[in-house]
Motif scaffolding. Structure first.
Motif, PDB file in Angstrom:
ATOM      1  N   SER A 141       2.875   3.022  11.860  1.00 54.58           N
ATOM      2  CA  SER A 141       3.412   4.363  12.084  1.00 54.58           C
ATOM      3  C   SER A 141       3.512   4.689  13.555  1.00 54.58           C
ATOM      4  N   THR A 198       3.549   0.830   6.615  1.00 53.62           N
ATOM      5  CA  THR A 198       2.441   1.710   6.980  1.00 53.62           C
ATOM      6  C   THR A 198       2.240   1.779   8.487  1.00 53.62           C
ATOM      7  N   ILE A 220      -0.430  11.660   5.245  1.00 59.23           N
ATOM      8  CA  ILE A 220       0.084  10.372   5.693  1.00 59.23           C
ATOM      9  C   ILE A 220       1.221   9.940   4.771  1.00 59.23           C
ATOM     10  N   HIS A 221       2.345   9.573   5.329  1.00 52.49           N
ATOM     11  CA  HIS A 221       3.500   9.143   4.541  1.00 52.49           C
ATOM     12  C   HIS A 221       3.933   7.773   5.011  1.00 52.49           C
ATOM     13  N   PHE A 222       4.355   6.965   4.087  1.00 53.05           N
ATOM     14  CA  PHE A 222       4.877   5.659   4.440  1.00 53.05           C
ATOM     15  C   PHE A 222       6.051   5.363   3.536  1.00 53.05           C
ATOM     16  N   GLN A 271      -3.970  11.935   1.536  1.00 45.50           N
ATOM     17  CA  GLN A 271      -2.763  11.516   0.843  1.00 45.50           C
ATOM     18  C   GLN A 271      -1.569  12.380   1.221  1.00 45.50           C
ATOM     19  N   THR A 302      -7.684   3.832   0.990  1.00 52.66           N
ATOM     20  CA  THR A 302      -7.481   3.950   2.435  1.00 52.66           C
ATOM     21  C   THR A 302      -7.094   5.395   2.736  1.00 52.66           C
ATOM     22  N   ARG A 303      -6.717   5.659   3.983  1.00 51.38           N
ATOM     23  CA  ARG A 303      -6.322   7.018   4.347  1.00 51.38           C
ATOM     24  C   ARG A 303      -5.044   7.461   3.652  1.00 51.38           C
ATOM     25  N   GLU A 304      -4.232   6.486   3.205  1.00 52.07           N
ATOM     26  CA  GLU A 304      -3.006   6.879   2.501  1.00 52.07           C
ATOM     27  C   GLU A 304      -3.291   7.291   1.076  1.00 52.07           C
ATOM     28  N   ARG A 358      -0.616  -1.499  11.204  1.00 45.97           N
ATOM     29  CA  ARG A 358      -1.421  -1.900  10.058  1.00 45.97           C
ATOM     30  C   ARG A 358      -1.114  -3.372   9.742  1.00 45.97           C
ATOM     31  N   ARG A 411       1.154   0.957  -4.341  1.00 46.26           N
ATOM     32  CA  ARG A 411       0.765   1.845  -3.245  1.00 46.26           C
ATOM     33  C   ARG A 411       0.471   3.253  -3.793  1.00 46.26           C
TER      34      ARG A 411
END
Length: 630
Positions: free
Chosen positions: A351, A349, A371-373, A368, A19-21, A401, A610
């Motif tokens: 945001s 996720t 994007i932070h989660f 990566q 994914t985008r993360e 999400r 993750r």
């Protein structure tokens, strides 16, 4: 939709997805199952379910996992992405005869390293309260008391003869005499904020409120009507002394498949086999809104972290996003090829960004670093989402999400973005949330939300682009099937005020907060504390009321209304990813801080690390040769 390896077979089971993360990876050494790791023959068995609890262990490894496979129930230390799973040493293992576990739930308020309270629902209708750490069985609900006592004596003898064994196996044969409800338990959960109250739903369509401190009695309960509405009724138990169940809800037609409390614990969302989502004010025992599936029953439900949106899944193979504030469907998602069994929001996720929308380009791996989660984001999302209601706050960008798994063995992840949530406002402006109530729409709380076939008034309402409802206006043009294109029609008619009346004296919380001593002191009163709001109704008349509340709703009359918009009237989401991850149907989807947990009907509980969390786990797994890849 993302693709993994163009040359691979489409039916190949995936062990990672992007994914985008970043990249999510399956940790084969962190897989939980029965100790023999043999796939379970799932034919005729109940779905595998998973529950988590943290006992605040000083060792830093306080996570515990409970799961059921067939007639077996397991309780382990959950090591997640940190270490390989050790299946040879369950903390507790139980095997049941004559019935199977169907669902379970931990009480997070009372959990400690020495004791946890776990509720277990069964296929024969009983609910059991156990402590898997102490290996004790506290109480059995919906079962004749005298026979329960005789079974306890037998269990004590078996436990004494096995004290020397590290793994303790408890065999329990439940009696067949259920006095409250004889149908399968579909969902059981503790009431948020309570140490003793819990809610149970059955395939009969009934829902019961219990207090673990009270008994169920030795005779079948008699009920008095407390409140009645469109396709639902609520009864209180008629008894000289307080006994279980405290309340009996009869909701819709067919089984009550699942329910979920809102994040603040004030509202209860229920999904039924009749295809309806019904949202109640739990304390006031009042219906707040309804939604109808496109077709078939609804099987699962969940709330967004801020309590503004509800997502459902079911037999129409769709995920449906419903706005609790506006009481309307805002989007549907199509990606599954069979029934959707579980939906869940990813709190870590989801945001809220205080800057303008970011423009991305390049491959998925390039995102990566941007994007932070994690826990900080999840804890702050709800408070930051409230900024949207302030006119002088900085512009914010929100993305919810959520995920879904189904009987097609696929995992889907979805993003609910601003162009779907706020289709008529530019993304660069601060938004002030408003509710539009058109003069032609019925007042809030009317029967529009509870039944599409009543009065026929809903059928004449068509959404228009200027936010008004004119009976003669045609339906809007079909919308693009995209997760990133704006909504082209305003569905703001019949919007509902978010102000709820919590001042009703017959609230459940007021009744439930009475201590046992207070209840005994009030026992001498001739009238029940709720009798001022209802008449004395015999059990026979109560049964007639149950039949009256279950009136059929014609699906043809709800299609094209606010209850169930047509497919072309609302945006159709596409999943970010849609991957086959199991051989058998998927039954579990849980989002944790450093991983995603899924489970299939074969009895395998899988951990997906993750992005950025797989490094430590790989090192630990490499030093643990005892793990077996399945």
């Amino acid at each position: 939709m993302a693709a993994e390896g163009g040359g691979k077979e489409i039916n190949e089971i995936k062990t990672q997805f992007t994914t985008r993360e970043g990249v999510y990876k399956l940790l084969t050494h962190s897989e939980y199952s029965r100790p023999n790791r043999v796939p379970f023959n799932s034919q005729g068995s109940n779905p595998v379910k998973v529950s988590f609890v943290n006992v605040n262990d000083q060792s830093g490894n306080g996570d515990r996992i409970c799961f059921n496979v067939g007639r077996e129930l397991y309780f382990y230390i959950y090591k997640g992405v940190r270490k390989a799973a050790d299946l040879s040493k369950p903390i507790d293992k139980r095997i049941y005869k004559g019935t199977q576990p169907t669902c379970h739930d931990f009480n997070h308020l009372t959990a400690t390293a020495e004791s946890v309270s776990l509720l277990v629902g069964f296929s024969a209708g009983q609910v059991q309260l156990i402590d898997p750490i102490k290996k004790e069985t506290s109480k059995l609900f919906n079962e004749e008391v005298s026979r329960d006592k005789s079974k306890k004596k037998k269990r004590k003898k078996k436990q004494k003869s096995r004290e020397k064994k590290v793994e303790m196996e408890i065999t329990l044969e439940l009696a067949s005499n259920r006095l409250i409800d004889k149908s399968r338990v579909t969902c059981v959960k503790w009431v948020p904020g309570s140490e003793s109250l819990f809610l149970v739903t059955h395939s009969s369509g009934n829902m019961y409120l219990y207090n673990m401190e009270h008994t169920c009695g030795t005779t079948a309960p008699h009920y008095l009507l407390l409140k009645q509405g469109e396709n639902y009724s609520v009864h209180t138990c008629k008894s000289k002394s307080t006994r279980n169940p405290l309340l009996k809800w009869t909701v819709g037609e067919g089984a009550l498949n699942e329910f979920s409390f809102s994040p603040d614990g004030k509202f209860l969302a229920c999904v039924s086999q009749d295809g309806f989502l019904r949202v109640f004010n739990f304390d006031a025992v009042e219906l707040q809104g309804t939604m109808k599936s496109y077709f078939g029953g609804l099987l699962c439900v969940c709330w967004s972290p801020d309590g503004k949106y509800i997502v459902t899944g079911g037999e129409d193979d769709l995920v449906t996003v419903w706005s609790f504030v506006d009481c309307r469907v805002i989007a549907r998602g199509h990606g599954h090829k069979s029934w959707v069994s579980v939906v869940a929001f990813d709190h870590y996720t989801t945001s809220v960004e205080d800057a303008d929308p970011m423009e991305f380009s390049g491959s998925d791996e390039d995102f990566q670093d941007q994007i932070h989660f994690g826990r900080d984001r999840a804890n702050s999302s709800q408070s930051r989402l409230s900024k949207r209601n302030s006119t002088d706050s900085r512009p914010v960008q929100v993305t919810y999400r959520f995920g879904s798994v189904g009987q097609d063995t696929q995992l889907c992840l979805w993003d609910l973005t601003e162009d779907i949530l706020f289709p008529h406002l530019p993304l660069s402006r601060t938004r002030t949330h408003t509710n539009v109530m058109n003069a032609t729409s019925p007042p809030a709380g009317a029967d529009v939300a509870a039944g599409g076939g009543v009065g026929g008034g809903i059928e004449s309402i068509s959404p228009s682009t200027n936010g008004t409802n004119t009976p003669g206006n045609p339906l809007p043009t079909p919308l693009p099937r995209s997760n990133s294109l704006p909504h082209s029609a305003a569905m703001t008619a019949n919007s509902k005020s978010s102000v709820m009346d919590n001042t009703i004296a017959t609230g459940v919380s007021k009744f439930a907060t009475l201590s046992i001593h207070d209840r005994k002191e009030r026992h001498h009163e001739k009238d029940h504390k709720w009798n001022h709001s209802m008449g004395h109704i015999s059990s026979k008349s109560s049964d007639k009321l149950n039949m009256l509340t279950k009136t059929k709703t014609d699906p043809a009359k709800t299609l094209g209304t606010l209850l169930c918009p047509r497919m072309e009237d609302i945006p159709l989401l596409e999943p970010l990813i849609c991957k086959k991850i199991a051989h058998e149907r998927l039954t579990v989807l849980i989002f944790l801080e450093d991983c995603i947990v899924t489970a299939c009907q074969e009895g395998f509980i899988c951990t997906w690390a993750r992005p950025g969390k797989v490094g430590l786990s790989s090192q630990n797994q490499a030093s643990s040769p005892s793990g077996t890849v399945v």
